[in-house]
Write a protein that holds these residues in place. Structure first.
Motif: not given
Ligand code: CMC
Length: 377
Positions: A133-145, A166-168
């Motif tokens: 679940v956290p990995a999906i949240v972080a990955s969607f953010h990265r992809i969106r950015q 999430f932040r990298g």
């Protein structure tokens, strides 16, 4: 005349106990216990993984168990390619809670043991979901950015890896501690609306993915986990500290709800709020954030003076996440990424209880209407 069979109807199920649980106790007088431990005694002394273990297994892990759990969670943070592909093809303007709802459901499609509903298989799924679940949240953010999706680091625990993915960028010691505490404070909270939704779905012996999907959809609403995102909007609408009084008075005059305030169970201060307030104070040192913190304190004072209600978990959580540089759209997904531990623990408990949750309703419509064929309507 039809017998209406009218029952006592308790709107909103207020004060109705719909399950027995060993997972957490919400004391209306302002305390929260995880499997018997007061959160005040846990916070700052344990890591998030220990709380996950406590909720799922009803005991704190020893060192060997903790290391094994950390390793499992870390390896489960890697997402299968079809999930990453799906995230890449998701419209970028989707709310991350919509994306999470879909992807949790999609994870079920890749479960090769889907027919195994044993306790052992479900505990494994709980670990997998707590990581994914956290990995999906972080990955969607990265992809969106338009940024690269990162791999979790060996030396990090789940909370640190989540924010890193999430932040990298690596977290400093204060951020790491804040993240750990944030996740612990959001891990479980009795029979709240999303947990209830999860238990209702699990009570039909539907699968764990379906139950968590129900919970994600329920958490999204503004009266539940969606409140923290709106706290940030409210703060952005109040230009200066001096405008707080008029702004809040205006809201209350219009009978609007002040987001992040009030609670169905607590008669006193939400015990999580005092911890989050302390964390946010420490994090909000720069001028802009010190101003946000001051506004929050003033809002708290005005709302309490006028309505005698206290901030709930979502109020200062908004400030903590903002200080960790997380955009407000991701506040509820961060809540979900922590509450996944409580949801899965309750789903396991519901499977063991093996009772269908199926209340009734009192029919208040009309009776004995004469049917009229469509040609004559
Ligand atoms: N702002 C203004 N007035 C409020 C608020 C609020 N946030 N919360 C409760 N009240 C008032 C309400 O108007 C009512 O006053 P009156 O008797 O004069 O009409 C009184 O307090 C009792 O409210 P209620 O609607 O009976 O309380 P409830 O148990 O049904 O609702 C709640 C609980 C959390 C939905 C509600 O307090 C609320 O809408 N809060 C704002 C949204 C929010 O912060 N949600 C996060 C909830 S906690 C974290 C979580 O579980 O996600």
């Amino acid at each position: 005349m039809v017998n209406s069979g009218e029952k006592v109807c308790i709107r909103g199920l207020r004060d109705v106990a719909a399950a027995e649980t060993r997972i957490s106790f919400v004391d209306p007088l302002g305390a929260l216990y995880y499997a018997g431990y007061n959160i005040d005694d846990l916070i700052g002394k344990v890591c998030y993984e220990e709380i996950f273990h406590l909720l799922i297994h009803n005991k704190l892990p020893n060192k060997t168990e903790l290391e094994a759990l950390k390793t499992d969670l870390r390896s489960e943070m890697k997402l299968p390619d079809p999930i990453l592909d799906s995230l890449r093809s998701t419209p970028k303007n989707c709310h991350p809670m919509e994306v999470l709802r879909t992807e949790v459901s999609r994870l079920g499609e890749y479960d090769e043991n889907r027919d195994d509903n044993s306790e052992q298989a479900n505990k494994k799924r709980a670990t997998m979901l707590a990581a994914k679940v956290p990995a999906i949240v972080a990955s969607f953010h990265r992809i969106r950015q338009n940024e690269k999706v990162l791999d979790p680091k060996e030396e990090y625990g789940l909370a640190e890896n989540f924010l890193y993915l999430f932040r990298g960028k690596p977290l400093d010691a204060e951020e790491k501690d804040a993240m750990e505490r944030y996740m612990i404070l959001h891990a479980d909270h009795g029979l709240n609306a999303s947990t209830f939704a999860a238990r209702v779905t699990a009570s039909t012996f539907s699968d764990m993915y379906s139950a968590v999907t129900s919970a994600v959809g329920t958490l999204k609403g503004k009266l539940h986990g969606g409140a923290s995102e709106r706290v940030m909007h409210m703060l952005s609408e109040v230009p200066h500290l001096d405008d707080v009084e008029e702004y809040i008075q205006g809201m209350l005059f219009d009978r609007k709800r002040v987001m992040g305030f009030g609670h169905r169970i607590y008669l006193a201060e939400d015990p999580r709020s005092k911890h989050l307030k302390k964390i946010s104070k420490a994090l909000c040192q720069n001028e802009h954030r010190a101003d946000l913190y001051a506004k929050c304190k003033k809002i708290q004072a005005v709302v309490h003076r006028e309505k005698k209600i206290y901030p709930n978990v979502d109020f200062y959580a908004a400030l903590v996440l903002n200080a960790l540089d997380i955009h407000s759209e991701f506040f509820t997904p961060f809540f979900a990424s922590s509450r996944i531990s409580g949801w899965t623990a309750h789903i396991l408990e519901q499977y063991a209880d093996a009772v269908l949750i199926r209340p009734t309703s009192n029919y208040v419509g009309v009776y004995e209407r004469n049917f009229v064929p469509i040609e004559e309507r």
